[in-house]
Design a protein around this motif. Structure first.
Motif, short mmCIF file in Angstrom:
data_model
loop_
_atom_site.label_atom_id
_atom_site.label_comp_id
_atom_site.label_asym_id
_atom_site.label_seq_id
_atom_site.Cartn_x
_atom_site.Cartn_y
_atom_site.Cartn_z
N ILE A 263 17.91 2.95 -0.44
CA ILE A 263 16.84 2.34 -1.37
C ILE A 263 15.37 2.37 -0.40
CG2 ILE A 263 18.17 0.01 -0.81
CD1 ILE A 263 15.60 -0.12 1.62
N ASP A 264 14.52 2.39 -1.62
CA ASP A 264 13.04 3.00 -1.10
C ASP A 264 11.89 1.43 -2.28
OD1 ASP A 264 11.91 5.50 -0.19
OD2 ASP A 264 10.01 4.32 -1.59
N LEU A 265 10.75 2.06 -1.52
CA LEU A 265 10.27 0.55 -2.01
C LEU A 265 8.94 1.38 -3.56
CD1 LEU A 265 7.26 0.46 1.17
CD2 LEU A 265 8.65 -1.29 -0.41
N SER A 266 9.71 3.21 -3.92
CA SER A 266 8.73 3.51 -4.50
C SER A 266 10.02 3.86 -5.66
CB SER A 266 8.45 4.87 -4.49
OG SER A 266 8.06 5.74 -5.57
N LYS A 267 9.63 3.04 -7.03
CA LYS A 267 10.66 3.03 -7.75
C LYS A 267 10.88 4.61 -8.46
CE LYS A 267 12.37 -1.25 -10.11
NZ LYS A 267 12.77 -1.82 -11.09
N GLY B 183 14.58 3.89 3.13
CA GLY B 183 13.68 5.05 2.56
C GLY B 183 14.04 6.14 2.04
N CYS B 184 14.51 6.27 0.42
CA CYS B 184 15.51 7.36 0.68
C CYS B 184 14.22 8.70 0.24
CB CYS B 184 16.17 7.29 -0.44
SG CYS B 184 16.13 6.30 -2.30
N GLY B 185 13.23 8.24 -0.05
CA GLY B 185 12.41 9.45 -0.94
C GLY B 185 12.50 8.98 -1.96
N HIS C 195 16.44 13.33 -1.29
CA HIS C 195 17.02 14.87 -0.61
C HIS C 195 18.18 14.31 0.21
CE1 HIS C 195 16.97 18.66 1.79
NE2 HIS C 195 16.75 19.32 0.89
N HIS C 196 18.18 13.13 0.97
CA HIS C 196 18.52 13.04 1.92
C HIS C 196 19.33 12.57 1.83
CE1 HIS C 196 18.17 10.85 6.06
NE2 HIS C 196 19.37 11.23 5.81
N ALA C 197 19.47 10.94 0.72
CA ALA C 197 20.78 10.57 0.83
C ALA C 197 21.73 11.76 -0.37
CB ALA C 197 20.65 9.68 -0.47
N MET D 297 1.06 -1.38 -0.09
CA MET D 297 -0.09 -0.38 -0.41
C MET D 297 0.58 1.19 -0.16
SD MET D 297 -3.69 -0.40 2.20
CE MET D 297 -2.64 -0.54 3.95
N VAL D 298 1.34 1.44 0.56
CA VAL D 298 2.64 1.83 0.30
C VAL D 298 3.38 2.18 -0.23
CG1 VAL D 298 5.24 3.15 2.13
CG2 VAL D 298 3.22 1.51 3.45
N GLU D 299 3.76 1.78 -1.29
CA GLU D 299 4.34 1.91 -2.55
C GLU D 299 3.36 2.53 -3.51
OE1 GLU D 299 5.27 -2.07 -4.79
OE2 GLU D 299 6.38 -0.51 -5.80
C1 LIG Z 1 8.00 10.28 4.04
S1 LIG Z 1 9.34 9.25 2.75
C2 LIG Z 1 10.59 10.15 3.42
C3 LIG Z 1 11.67 10.39 2.47
C4 LIG Z 1 12.81 10.47 3.12
N1 LIG Z 1 13.56 9.40 3.78
C5 LIG Z 1 13.02 12.31 3.23
O1 LIG Z 1 12.83 11.65 4.73
O2 LIG Z 1 12.89 12.76 2.74
C6 LIG Z 1 9.23 7.75 3.51
C7 LIG Z 1 9.56 6.54 2.23
O3 LIG Z 1 9.35 5.64 3.33
C8 LIG Z 1 9.43 4.35 2.70
N2 LIG Z 1 9.12 3.48 3.16
C9 LIG Z 1 7.84 3.34 3.72
N3 LIG Z 1 8.48 1.80 4.10
C10 LIG Z 1 9.07 1.53 3.89
C11 LIG Z 1 9.67 -0.18 3.20
N4 LIG Z 1 9.01 -1.22 4.80
N5 LIG Z 1 11.20 -0.44 3.07
C12 LIG Z 1 11.53 0.39 1.76
N6 LIG Z 1 11.04 2.37 2.06
C13 LIG Z 1 9.75 1.97 2.52
C14 LIG Z 1 8.76 5.44 1.10
O4 LIG Z 1 8.33 4.65 -0.57
C15 LIG Z 1 8.76 6.89 1.33
O5 LIG Z 1 9.77 6.55 -0.02
#
Ligand SMILES: C[S@@+](CC[C@H](N)C(=O)[O-])C[C@H]1O[C@@H](n2cnc3c(N)ncnc32)[C@H](O)[C@@H]1O
Length: 745
Positions: A531-535, A509-511, A514-516, A468-470
């Protein structure tokens, strides 16, 4: 701050001013080329010239020392050491070579070694140059021996007045006596070096230390503005300005500040989000606009239309400060949104009813407002009247596809991708008013689509919540950022004595990166896996990484929950704003901890139950009132909140910057999954996992407030004390609990 001593002294006036090509004597030619390269601050070029000269003079110690000194400037300790050792074998007693070898140790932060090297030599010879004492002062300063540092600073000053020594005097005075004393020293030093821009920078810095009064911050802004005027391209100054003004609202319009801010927002390496607040405070008070904002509470569509004419007649509609801001800034004020949404509608109506009244100035304004609407992902509400006017405009545009005015109007409501097909885009590429829109709305998304298949998949995504989050972050990659702070120079992260080992970092969860990217820009010796879920988010991140020119970040799609299969281990793991979106955050935390080396560092960002109170109320309102988690639902929700700023149950979120865009608002209060924590819970989580708390990432302000309640610094890492502090200051962690912990097992 390391101060290398160069030989040969690059002094002869005829050489300094000469064009290297015109000189016959190879020695002079070489010196002139070096001087030129140094003057252009091109150390690489200077090194290339010096190395070329070395082939003819391989045993010249002065030349070897020069090369070593140039590498020191580049902070390349290994190369510097290589040439300086060769130089010292040929001329073991040369004071400048010994000084520079000590600089290698200083660069490696081996301050004791540097001091010993310098002292051993000075017992036999009287040092006759200021750099030697300066470096001794620096070594003492870094070892917190501020009295000794002062003595060496006086000795250096006795031989030669160097600006670097003056800067060190300011910093040393800060460490010994505090910011006020250091500010006075900076003022004194400015009398000695009235043209030393860097001293304005440091004095400004001293003025913002601790809990500065508004007057002090404004004085600091004047200092840094002066520095920017003298060196407009200096990124450190632009960054310092950004940090000084970020929390300050200007009470009145100030043309001088509008000029400086206007200059800073065009600089690369400045995070524009930080300037949104100061820009808007100037905008609402700026000439012409102030009168319109004075009537904002009662302003209707007709009055807005009239205001456009007045602003245009007086030249305020298209003032560069206004257009640059609209093109680049995220909007974060309810009043600005109200006005600009009315202007947008007024233009839409005029395009249908009286298109002949729209001229170049209007089009320039609409183009800028179109960029702003793209920045907030078309978050402004669209009324039923507008919807029907839009349909009519769209129908007309189909029969007149070369009509720029109609395209600009429509582009304030939708991205160009929805309005133009591929062939039509080509027709608009030479239209300057569309350059930015085509880049941001057509070309960059196309690059991201092309990058998506290049991102490897490390793990499957099996968990239901992860799926769902992806899906959510595939629809709305978060955050849709544009710029990041960076000075153009990177520092070195010192985790262990081997300065040349690559530190392995995982950003989980780099989104959108910006952070990386900001981490990679801070330290040069990192190898980052993000790494992140969303390509889609990862593709955004990869495009920005390539745009900035970084090569040490590797992106991959993975679910944190499945990462246990990874063989690699990390020195640092950072996961900010991520784990609280997992169904079981602690399960994710444990997987990540399994990947962290012993003594490794963990940076976590988790929601605070206390600080999220307003968001929890807003989430409840979203659920109770059934707003859909779609762009339309979010627009409706925002509209209802903005129209009922005192009575809507979610009204408090108007104050959050994240309210002002679609993906940020979705993340803020529409999230499919979130867990919040208290500090006692975090304390327990850390304790049971063998993690030692190593401090919060917090602004100066709350840190100073905490130290007023718990003086002396010994409670900085005491989570019980922080818990009590948070109860008295519930907004402290509005931006999450962001902290460092260390694996001590
Ligand atoms: C609110 S964003 C934060 C992104 C980034 N860390 C930032 O501070 O800008 C949350 C991110 O966590 C990722 N995420 C959530 N659950 C995850 C999981 N189980 N494995 C990998 N990434 C995940 C989401 O895809 C999303 O891009």
């Amino acid at each position: 701050l390391v101060r290398a001593a160069q030989t040969p002294p690059l002094r002869p006036v005829d050489v300094i001013d000469a064009d290297p090509v015109a000189l016959d004597d190879p020695e002079q030619k070489f010196l002139a080329a070096i001087v030129l390269a140094l003057r252009e601050q091109n150390t690489d070029n200077a090194i290339a010239h010096a190395l070329a000269h070395l082939t003819a003079h391989p045993k010249n110690p002065a030349l070897l020392n020069l090369i070593g000194a140039l590498y020191l400037q580049k902070q390349d300790d290994r190369s510097a050491e290589k040439y300086l050792i060769q130089a010292s074998r040929i001329a073991p007693q040369d004071p400048k070579i010994i000084n520079n070898l000590a600089c290698v140790a200083l660069l490696r932060r081996s301050y004791k070694l540097a001091a010993t090297q310098l002292a051993a030599w000075s017992r036999k010879h009287a040092p006759g140059f200021a750099e030697y004492y300066y470096n001794m002062a620096l070594a003492a300063f870094e070892q917190d021996d501020h009295q000794a540092a002062e003595t060496y600073i006086d000795l250096a000053d006795g031989l030669e007045h160097l600006v670097d020594t003056a800067v060190l005097r300011v910093l040393n005075s800060y460490k010994q006596f505090g910011a006020e004393a250091a500010e006075a020293v900076a003022t004194q030093m400015l009398e000695r070096f009235p043209n030393a821009v860097i001293l304005y920078f440091y004095r400004g810095g001293m003025r913002t230390m601790g809990q500065p009064s508004r007057t002090k911050i404004l004085e600091a802004i004047l200092d840094i503005s002066h520095a920017i005027r003298l060196e407009p391209q200096n990124r450190y100054f632009a960054l310092a300005y950004t940090f000084f003004v970020k929390n300050i609202g200007f009470e009145d319009y100030n043309a001088d500040q509008a000029g400086i801010l206007g200059q800073v927002i065009t600089m690369p390496g400045v995070d524009l989000v930080m300037l949104a607040n100061p820009w808007q405070t100037l905008f609402v008070k700026s000439p012409g606009w102030r009168d319109v904002f004075d009537q904002i509470e009662t302003l209707d569509l007709e009055a807005a239309n009239a205001a456009i004419y007045t602003l245009k007649a007086d030249g305020h509609l298209t003032a560069p400060f206004v257009l640059n801001g609209l093109r680049t800034m995220p909007l974060r004020f309810a009043h600005c949104e109200k006005l600009l949404a009315l202007f947008r509608q007024a233009y839409l109506n005029r395009t249908l009813a009286a298109p002949e009244t729209i001229d170049d100035a209007d089009r320039a304004f609409m183009a800028a407002l179109g960029c702003l609407c793209h920045t907030n992902e078309y978050a402004f509400y669209v009324s039923a009247d507008e919807t029907s006017a839009l349909e009519q405009t769209m129908a007309q545009f189909k029969s007149k596809p070369r009509d720029l005015t109609m395209l600009l109007v429509l582009n304030m409501y939708e991205p160009l991708t929805n309005l133009l097909n591929e062939a039509a885009i080509g027709d608009w590429r030479d239209q300057p008013l569309l350059t930015q829109a085509i880049r941001q709305q057509i070309d960059e998304p196309a690059q991201e689509r092309a990058l998506m298949p290049t991102i490897p998949t490390l793990t499957p995504i099996n968990d239901d919540v992860s799926k769902m989050v992806e899906a959510m972050y595939m629809e709305n990659p978060y955050p849709a950022w544009k710029s990041v702070n960076h000075s153009g120079n990177t520092d070195h992260l010192f985790l262990d004595p081997d300065r040349n080992r690559r530190i392995q970092v995982l950003i989980a969860g780099c989104g959108t990166g910006h952070h990386a990217i900001s981490t990679a820009l801070m330290y040069r010796n990192l190898q980052i896996m993000a790494i992140d879920l969303s390509k889609r988010s990862l593709a955004y991140a990869k495009r920005k990484t390539e745009e900035i020119g970084l090569s040490n970040i590797e992106y991959a799609q993975a679910d944190i929950l499945e990462l246990g299969s990874l063989k690699q281990r990390f020195d640092v793991i950072e996961s900010v704003g991520v784990l609280h979106h997992l169904a079981d955050p602690l399960k994710g935390l444990d997987v990540l901890l399994g990947l962290l080396k012993s003594r490794g560092l963990f940076r976590l960002g988790l929601y605070s139950e206390t600080a999220r109170a307003a968001m929890v109320a807003a989430r409840q309102a979203v659920a109770d009132m059934g707003y859909a988690s779609t762009p339309e639902g979010i627009r409706q929700f925002r509209h209802d909140v903005l129209n009922n700023p005192t009575t809507h149950p979610a009204a408090k979120i108007i104050l959050s910057g994240d309210f002002y865009g679609i993906s940020v608002c979705r993340d803020l209060v529409f999230h499919v999954q979130e867990t919040r924590y208290s500090l006692p819970q975090i304390s327990e989580i850390l304790r049971t996992r063998g993690l030692a708390f190593r401090g919060f990432s917090l602004d100066h302000g709350p840190m100073e407030d905490f130290r007023k309640m718990y003086p002396g610094g010994q409670d900085d890492h005491n989570l019980d004390a922080w818990h009590k502090f948070e109860q008295n200051n519930p907004d402290t962690f509005a931006n999450m609990y962001q902290f460092w912990a260390q694996k001590i097992t």
